[in-house]
Structure formats: C-alpha cells, structure tokens
Write a protein that holds these residues in place. Sequence first.
Motif, PDB file in Angstrom:
ATOM      1  N   VAL A 147       0.648  -1.126  -0.013  1.00  0.00           N
ATOM      2  CA  VAL A 147       0.029   0.132  -0.163  1.00  0.00           C
ATOM      3  C   VAL A 147       0.861   1.321   0.138  1.00  0.00           C
ATOM      4  N   GLY A 148       2.029   1.170   0.735  1.00  0.00           N
ATOM      5  CA  GLY A 148       2.924   2.303   0.627  1.00  0.00           C
ATOM      6  C   GLY A 148       3.430   2.520  -0.645  1.00  0.00           C
TER       7      GLY A 148
ATOM      8  N   LEU B  68       0.832   4.535  -2.654  1.00  0.00           N
ATOM      9  CA  LEU B  68       0.753   5.930  -2.291  1.00  0.00           C
ATOM     10  C   LEU B  68       1.889   6.756  -2.472  1.00  0.00           C
TER      11      LEU B  68
ATOM     12  N   ILE C  62       1.417   7.530  -6.297  1.00  0.00           N
ATOM     13  CA  ILE C  62       0.699   8.537  -6.282  1.00  0.00           C
ATOM     14  C   ILE C  62       1.119  10.005  -5.759  1.00  0.00           C
ATOM     15  N   GLY C  63       1.940   9.968  -4.806  1.00  0.00           N
ATOM     16  CA  GLY C  63       2.047  11.238  -3.985  1.00  0.00           C
ATOM     17  C   GLY C  63       3.298  11.824  -4.648  1.00  0.00           C
TER      18      GLY C  63
ATOM     19  N   TRP D 200      -2.347  17.592  -0.510  1.00  0.00           N
ATOM     20  CA  TRP D 200      -2.793  16.123   0.034  1.00  0.00           C
ATOM     21  C   TRP D 200      -1.852  15.061  -0.681  1.00  0.00           C
ATOM     22  N   LEU D 201      -1.456  15.402  -1.897  1.00  0.00           N
ATOM     23  CA  LEU D 201      -0.610  14.250  -2.940  1.00  0.00           C
ATOM     24  C   LEU D 201       0.656  14.307  -1.940  1.00  0.00           C
TER      25      LEU D 201
ATOM     26  N   LEU E 271       0.382  12.206   0.905  1.00  0.00           N
ATOM     27  CA  LEU E 271       0.217  10.755   0.660  1.00  0.00           C
ATOM     28  C   LEU E 271       1.571  10.127   0.258  1.00  0.00           C
TER      29      LEU E 271
ATOM     30  N   LEU F 246       3.069   9.562   3.761  1.00  0.00           N
ATOM     31  CA  LEU F 246       2.507   8.420   4.342  1.00  0.00           C
ATOM     32  C   LEU F 246       3.101   7.258   3.549  1.00  0.00           C
ATOM     33  N   GLY F 247       3.065   7.241   2.227  1.00  0.00           N
ATOM     34  CA  GLY F 247       3.438   6.093   1.452  1.00  0.00           C
ATOM     35  C   GLY F 247       4.970   5.677   1.683  1.00  0.00           C
TER      36      GLY F 247
END
Length: 399
Positions: A28-29, A32, A35-36, A371-372, A375, A378-379
């Motif tokens: 999942v990381g 993210l 995307i981020g 927000w990106l 992400l 967090l990723g």
Amino acid sequence: MAETTFDTQSKKRRIQFTWRNTDIFWVVGAVLLLIGSVGLYQRITQGLAPTALGSYVPWGLWVGFYDYLVWLEVGSLLVFTTLVYLVQFKRVARLKPLVLFTGFVVLLMALLIVLLDLGQAMRFWHVLIFPTFSSMITWMVWLHILYMLVLVAELALVLDLLKVEETRKATVLKLLAYLSLPIGMGLIIVSGSVFGVVAARPLWNTSSLPLMFLVSALAAGSGLLLLLTVLFWPDKESTDYVEVVTRLSRITAWFLLAGIFAASVIGFTTLYGGSPSRTAAMQLILTGPFWWSFWIIHVLLGVFIPILLLFIRGHQPKWAGVGAFLSVITFVAVTLNVVIPVLATPELEGLATAFHHTKLNFNYVPNVMEWLTILFVLGLGGVLYGLGLRWLPVMERMK
C-alpha cells in the motif's frame, strides 16, 4: 502471523517468496508513494508556490499532520514507558521492539513533513549552528534531536544492532527509557508552546494549550499502543493478551475523557472571555464550513464511539481494536482544528478585503498538491515500516 509461500521454478533458478500479512504495509505504501510523487515533484521544483498557503495562513495541512504524528509517536512511547518502568506492568514489555520501531518510522514521517513545510528547507541546519534559545522552535528542534538519539539508541539495543552484554543492555535500556520520559514530555509541551506564545492569536495564546497538547498526545498514543497490541500480539490465545488489551482499553478511554475535559475548559473560557477574535476562531471550529470535521470525525467517530467501545467492550480484542483504530485515524482532525481556524480568522476587522491577491486569502482549504505530498510521506512511511517488519528482527524479538 499467517504466511503464504509462492514457488516459481524455472530451468535456471528457483524463486521463493513468502507472503506475510505485514507486507501489506509496503505494498500500500508503494502505491501511495507513486501517487504522491506528483505532489513532491511540485514541492521540489516550485517550492511552496503551488500550495494554498499564503501570507495570512502560512501553516495548514502539513503542520496539522506534523503535530498529529508527533502526538502519536511520543504519546505511545510515554504511555508504554510509564506502564513498563513506573507502573511495573511487565506483560506489555514484549511489545517494546514494535513500539520503538513504529515510533521511529512515525517520527521520520513527522520530520519529513515539517522539512517540506519550511520555506527554505535546505537551511534547516541554521537552527543548530545559530540557535536562538528565546525561540520555542529552537527548543523544539533540539528536543527532537535529543529524542531521536535516545529512540535510535533504544531501538539499536533492542534489535541487537549494537552488541552489548545482556545484563548491561538491560540497565542501559532502563536508563534510556527513563531519559525519554522528560524529553518526550518536554517535546510535546514545547510543541504546544510554539502556538501558545503567539500573542497575536488569542485562541492559541493561553497557558492551557501546552497541557492540552500533552493530554491529547497521551490519548492518541495510548490508542496507537492498543491498536499495535491487537494487530501484532504474538500469542492471541494467552490470558496475557486479553489482560493487556483490557488494561490498555481502560487507559485509552480515560485519556479520551481527560481530553474532553481539557478541550471543554479551553472552549468555555474562550467563549466566556468576550474576546472577539477568540470567539470568532472558536465559532469557526464549532459552526464554520468544516464543522463536520470537529463534530462528526473527531467528537463522534474519534471520541464518543471509541469511549463506548473501550469501556463496554474493551475486554474483547476485536471491539477494542475497532475503538483504537477509530481514535487513532481521526485524531488528525484535532490538530487540523487547532492550526487552521485560528489562522483563517482575521486579526483586524476589514483586513480580509483590504488587499486582493491569491496569497492574501483567509479562506484556506488544502489543495490537491498538499494532499498528494501527504500521501507521499505516508507512502514512504508505509514502505519503510513494511520492509522493516520483513527484514529487521522486530517480530522475532517479541516472541
């Protein structure tokens, strides 16, 4: 911990991959992270210009997430260290490698976020070489460094990355744990004082704000500790597991109640005091455009439901885990409501319409780029956490 093995055999070589449940973190990381990376690219190439921040609202989403992650990390270690070394609740001690490693990754994410929030990120070292000790931010940076050094030393010893005689290691770990208590408490209180000393912002400028930060950190941290217990306890058929979950459920619920009391005191004194700017900022939190983030996300999902679950069903790990999960993920609404509404309230009447520019706007709403970037952080944390649980002896040291 469940494992699934996949074998792929060819003429030349044999590849074996054993799937672990903890691998979900780096998978999942990685998504993210990908995307981020768009947001991070904009941050690196264009600085803070693409953000919705401006002269009136210089702190926003990123500072809110920074404080949230620091609350989680320091709060969980404060509760854990107090239980093991001061209360002598030794049953929870086996979680130490996991608690320290989780704290290390969460603290890295927090520091990366605040680094990205700096206008001149490459000048971060100035506060070390040219410190101004009359500034709360200087104290916060120095406490962060001390805290990180203690945390890394503890983690290296627990994971046997530093070879020390066993009897000596226990003594050193105990000393480091005691040392982490005042440094951690100091870090949280100073983080609150960074806001509390701003005289131009009356809602922040109160002596009770640093104490509210400490209570909130303990509530968020005990929730994280409970969630880690439910997710990773090695032997879930043992009586120790149920006892630890029950004890942590009670502690988390009482800290959440203490947080309600602290927030209520600040709210009532603010509204009763008659200061227009304080009242306006408080009303923006309670009844403004983002009222739902306070009443629904934080009060209902993050406090009310978890308290009921933890007091009534806290002895059942499944429900305790649900309560802890809700509390942990929704606590970010608290820090965002501390940071943003106060800055979005004009200090002077008419200031909002006196000048016109896209960066002179009180109506701050985090944009896609911000927000990106969150992400991405967090990723990155998810990848480090998942790979660390796979390759470092974190889980083995808990058995």
